[in-house]
Design a protein around this motif. Structure first.
Motif, PDB file in Angstrom:
ATOM      1  N   GLY A 169      48.230  91.229 -67.953  1.00  0.00           N
ATOM      2  CA  GLY A 169      47.973  91.411 -66.531  1.00  0.00           C
ATOM      3  C   GLY A 169      48.598  92.691 -66.006  1.00  0.00           C
ATOM      4  N   LEU A 170      49.819  92.963 -66.441  1.00  0.00           N
ATOM      5  CA  LEU A 170      50.501  94.206 -66.076  1.00  0.00           C
ATOM      6  C   LEU A 170      49.710  95.420 -66.559  1.00  0.00           C
ATOM      7  CD1 LEU A 170      54.320  93.775 -66.884  1.00  0.00           C
ATOM      8  CD2 LEU A 170      53.365  94.768 -64.789  1.00  0.00           C
ATOM      9  N   SER A 171      49.364  95.397 -67.833  1.00  0.00           N
ATOM     10  CA  SER A 171      48.682  96.532 -68.456  1.00  0.00           C
ATOM     11  C   SER A 171      47.340  96.806 -67.799  1.00  0.00           C
ATOM     12  CB  SER A 171      48.496  96.262 -69.949  1.00  0.00           C
ATOM     13  OG  SER A 171      47.844  97.331 -70.577  1.00  0.00           O
ATOM     14  N   ASP A 172      46.584  95.740 -67.515  1.00  0.00           N
ATOM     15  CA  ASP A 172      45.265  95.915 -66.905  1.00  0.00           C
ATOM     16  C   ASP A 172      45.371  96.553 -65.524  1.00  0.00           C
ATOM     17  OD1 ASP A 172      44.136  94.790 -69.125  1.00  0.00           O
ATOM     18  OD2 ASP A 172      43.690  92.856 -68.204  1.00  0.00           O
TER      19      ASP A 172
ATOM     20  N   GLU B 150      61.344  91.570 -61.056  1.00  0.00           N
ATOM     21  CA  GLU B 150      61.613  90.491 -62.000  1.00  0.00           C
ATOM     22  C   GLU B 150      60.478  89.470 -61.902  1.00  0.00           C
ATOM     23  OE1 GLU B 150      66.037  89.355 -62.057  1.00  0.00           O
ATOM     24  OE2 GLU B 150      65.786  90.485 -60.200  1.00  0.00           O
ATOM     25  N   VAL B 151      60.075  88.923 -63.036  1.00  0.00           N
ATOM     26  CA  VAL B 151      58.943  87.995 -63.044  1.00  0.00           C
ATOM     27  C   VAL B 151      59.303  86.690 -63.759  1.00  0.00           C
ATOM     28  CG1 VAL B 151      57.183  89.798 -62.894  1.00  0.00           C
ATOM     29  CG2 VAL B 151      58.014  89.107 -65.130  1.00  0.00           C
ATOM     30  N   TRP B 152      58.480  85.680 -63.451  1.00  0.00           N
ATOM     31  CA  TRP B 152      58.570  84.358 -64.071  1.00  0.00           C
ATOM     32  C   TRP B 152      59.602  83.425 -63.431  1.00  0.00           C
ATOM     33  CZ3 TRP B 152      56.189  81.333 -67.813  1.00  0.00           C
ATOM     34  CH2 TRP B 152      55.035  81.881 -68.366  1.00  0.00           C
ATOM     35  N   ASP B 153      60.297  83.873 -62.410  1.00  0.00           N
ATOM     36  CA  ASP B 153      61.237  82.973 -61.747  1.00  0.00           C
ATOM     37  C   ASP B 153      61.526  83.490 -60.345  1.00  0.00           C
ATOM     38  OD1 ASP B 153      63.142  80.624 -62.069  1.00  0.00           O
ATOM     39  OD2 ASP B 153      64.519  82.184 -61.382  1.00  0.00           O
ATOM     40  N   ILE B 154      61.534  82.573 -59.358  1.00  0.00           N
ATOM     41  CA  ILE B 154      61.906  82.971 -58.003  1.00  0.00           C
ATOM     42  C   ILE B 154      63.102  82.167 -57.499  1.00  0.00           C
ATOM     43  CG2 ILE B 154      59.550  83.699 -57.418  1.00  0.00           C
ATOM     44  CD1 ILE B 154      59.381  81.038 -55.764  1.00  0.00           C
ATOM     45  N   ASP B 155      63.690  81.337 -58.367  1.00  0.00           N
ATOM     46  CA  ASP B 155      64.831  80.517 -57.955  1.00  0.00           C
ATOM     47  C   ASP B 155      66.101  81.351 -57.813  1.00  0.00           C
ATOM     48  OD1 ASP B 155      63.439  78.016 -57.914  1.00  0.00           O
ATOM     49  OD2 ASP B 155      63.489  78.015 -60.098  1.00  0.00           O
ATOM     50  N   SER B 156      66.271  82.334 -58.676  1.00  0.00           N
ATOM     51  CA  SER B 156      67.462  83.175 -58.641  1.00  0.00           C
ATOM     52  C   SER B 156      67.239  84.353 -57.698  1.00  0.00           C
ATOM     53  CB  SER B 156      67.782  83.691 -60.047  1.00  0.00           C
ATOM     54  OG  SER B 156      67.930  82.616 -60.958  1.00  0.00           O
ATOM     55  N   LYS B 157      68.303  84.817 -57.051  1.00  0.00           N
ATOM     56  CA  LYS B 157      68.194  85.957 -56.145  1.00  0.00           C
ATOM     57  C   LYS B 157      67.845  87.204 -56.937  1.00  0.00           C
ATOM     58  CE  LYS B 157      70.757  88.586 -52.682  1.00  0.00           C
ATOM     59  NZ  LYS B 157      72.058  88.758 -51.994  1.00  0.00           N
ATOM     60  N   PRO B 158      66.765  87.909 -56.572  1.00  0.00           N
ATOM     61  CA  PRO B 158      66.371  89.095 -57.343  1.00  0.00           C
ATOM     62  C   PRO B 158      67.288  90.282 -57.062  1.00  0.00           C
ATOM     63  CG  PRO B 158      64.935  88.838 -55.444  1.00  0.00           C
ATOM     64  CD  PRO B 158      65.827  87.616 -55.469  1.00  0.00           C
ATOM     65  N   VAL B 159      67.422  91.161 -58.042  1.00  0.00           N
ATOM     66  CA  VAL B 159      68.201  92.382 -57.831  1.00  0.00           C
ATOM     67  C   VAL B 159      67.421  93.355 -56.949  1.00  0.00           C
ATOM     68  CG1 VAL B 159      69.391  92.129 -60.032  1.00  0.00           C
ATOM     69  CG2 VAL B 159      67.334  93.544 -59.912  1.00  0.00           C
TER      70      VAL B 159
ATOM     71  N   TYR C 233      48.846  85.366 -66.264  1.00  0.00           N
ATOM     72  CA  TYR C 233      48.189  86.667 -66.099  1.00  0.00           C
ATOM     73  C   TYR C 233      48.409  87.208 -64.692  1.00  0.00           C
ATOM     74  CZ  TYR C 233      44.481  90.207 -66.093  1.00  0.00           C
ATOM     75  OH  TYR C 233      43.778  91.382 -65.999  1.00  0.00           O
ATOM     76  N   GLU C 234      48.249  86.343 -63.696  1.00  0.00           N
ATOM     77  CA  GLU C 234      48.369  86.780 -62.309  1.00  0.00           C
ATOM     78  C   GLU C 234      49.781  87.254 -61.980  1.00  0.00           C
ATOM     79  OE1 GLU C 234      46.914  87.513 -58.389  1.00  0.00           O
ATOM     80  OE2 GLU C 234      46.022  87.367 -60.396  1.00  0.00           O
ATOM     81  N   ILE C 235      50.782  86.668 -62.632  1.00  0.00           N
ATOM     82  CA  ILE C 235      52.162  87.131 -62.435  1.00  0.00           C
ATOM     83  C   ILE C 235      52.267  88.615 -62.798  1.00  0.00           C
ATOM     84  CG2 ILE C 235      54.515  86.984 -63.370  1.00  0.00           C
ATOM     85  CD1 ILE C 235      54.125  83.937 -63.515  1.00  0.00           C
ATOM     86  N   GLY C 236      51.705  88.987 -63.938  1.00  0.00           N
ATOM     87  CA  GLY C 236      51.747  90.381 -64.361  1.00  0.00           C
ATOM     88  C   GLY C 236      50.954  91.286 -63.436  1.00  0.00           C
ATOM     89  N   ARG C 237      49.773  90.826 -63.043  1.00  0.00           N
ATOM     90  CA  ARG C 237      48.920  91.649 -62.181  1.00  0.00           C
ATOM     91  C   ARG C 237      49.576  91.883 -60.825  1.00  0.00           C
ATOM     92  NH1 ARG C 237      45.340  92.072 -58.427  1.00  0.00           N
ATOM     93  NH2 ARG C 237      45.729  89.975 -57.638  1.00  0.00           N
ATOM     94  N   ARG C 238      50.123  90.829 -60.233  1.00  0.00           N
ATOM     95  CA  ARG C 238      50.757  90.964 -58.926  1.00  0.00           C
ATOM     96  C   ARG C 238      52.035  91.792 -58.994  1.00  0.00           C
ATOM     97  NH1 ARG C 238      49.300  87.152 -55.026  1.00  0.00           N
ATOM     98  NH2 ARG C 238      50.868  88.153 -53.699  1.00  0.00           N
TER      99      ARG C 238
END
Length: 344
Positions: free
Chosen positions: A94-97, A157-166, A308-313
């Motif tokens: 998704g990222l690459s596309d 950062e991807v795949w988790d939103i529970d932890s505070k992002p940098v 896939y959508e995680i990477g695209r977004r």
């Protein structure tokens, strides 16, 4: 090995420069630079003329040299734990596309769930002056990543939103996903529900799933003390190992929630080998909704995440940041879906 091209006298011809392309196309060096960078507002005829001259001369732009003045390359780095299964591979795709549509190249590194290797990859990646970094971090302590936004390197950062992002993050709540699965198993009448994870990973996402499971166990007054970290690889063979470990201890379980689909499918294989009826004698659930989850027998109950959508977004968010556009939120929740199938 290819041969070095030589001229008629046997000498190696000089490497063509941007100035050579400009002379051949009868335009300025600045115009050549803008065309080859994909800049907008360049006359189509001029652009074609420059590209034709560059192709005829065999000119290859030196992206790294260009980055010395711009302070970054047209490269985004992605650091993931593994691409051995479709979980993170789909996100990378998704990222690459999305980045490819915008003329940005993707550089990939795999941390193998090792915090020290992850830090080393971050340091090495930054030396290449990437335009940004997309990461699936391993540990809660993300000191190396936290330094980058102040240096002008955006981090998604991807795949988790529970932890505070940098900086910013895109994904879903692993806590809520695991809580929802445990609640579903409770609603199906199961009371002795084990949660099983590999001791070889210890990543943030699995830790948050553990917390979600533990919260549901306490809230619904399920049997306690059934959270297990077992030494097994993240593969179907790992599921066989884990299921044997559980059965040998005669824990009286009526359901097992694995933190990964591939491992859960391996557990299903072991149950079939031992003639343990799933879900009549033991329910099994997984996480991730791999392709195999819908076709194994019995089909696996699991949590589906928008890989896939995680990477695209993430790519969209990163490009917006690079373009100087403000994003509405530093935390994008794409949600998850509980997929109820035959195994639980």
């Amino acid at each position: 090995m290819g041969r070095v091209k030589r001229d008629a006298e046997g000498a190696v011809p000089p490497v063509p420069t941007m100035a050579d392309v400009a002379r051949a196309a009868q335009v300025s060096v600045m115009t050549v630079s803008r065309v080859l960078r994909g800049a907008m507002y360049v006359d189509e005829g001029t652009g074609e003329k420059v590209k034709a001259a560059a192709a005829k001369l065999g000119y290859v732009p030196n992206r790294l040299a260009g980055s010395l003045s711009s302070r970054s390359t047209a490269i985004v780095a992605a650091i993931v734990p593994t691409i051995a299964n479709s979980l993170f591979a789909d996100t990378v795709q998704g990222l690459s596309d999305e980045l490819g549509r915008r003329g940005i190249q993707l550089m990939l590194g795999c941390s193998a769930y090792d915090p020290e290797l992850e830090n080393s990859l971050i340091s090495t990646t930054v030396s290449w002056r990437p335009a940004g970094i997309v990461a699936v971090p391993v540990r809660e302590n993300r000191a190396e990543l936290a330094l980058l936004p102040a240096r002008g390197v955006p981090v998604i950062e991807v795949w988790d939103i529970d932890s505070k992002p940098v900086d910013a993050c895109v994904g879903y709540s692993n806590f809520q996903a695991a809580y929802a699965m445990t609640r579903h198993l409770h609603e199906q009448g199961y009371r002795r529900i084990a949660f099983v994870r590999s001791s070889r990973t210890g990543d943030i996402r699995t830790a948050n799933r553990s917390r979600g499971y533990a919260t549901a166990v306490e809230e619904f007054e399920l049997a306690p003390g059934l959270h297990f970290e077992i030494d097994y690889p993240l593969a179907t063979s790992g599921g066989v190992i884990a299921m044997r470990w559980l059965l040998e201890r005669k824990l009286g379980l009526d359901a097992v929630f694995f933190s990964n689909d591939i491992v859960a499918i391996g557990a299903l294989y072991e149950c079939r080998r031992r003639r343990i009826a799933v879900p009549r004698n033991l329910a099994i659930a997984g996480f991730g909704d791999f392709d195999e989850a819908s076709v194994c027998v019995p089909a696996l109950t699991t949590v589906r995440v928008p890989r896939y959508e995680i990477g695209r977004r993430a790519a969209e968010m990163l490009v917006a940041r690079l373009d100087g556009k403000s994003t509405r939120s530093r935390r994008v929740d794409l949600g998850f879906e509980l997929v109820r199938r035959e195994s639980a």
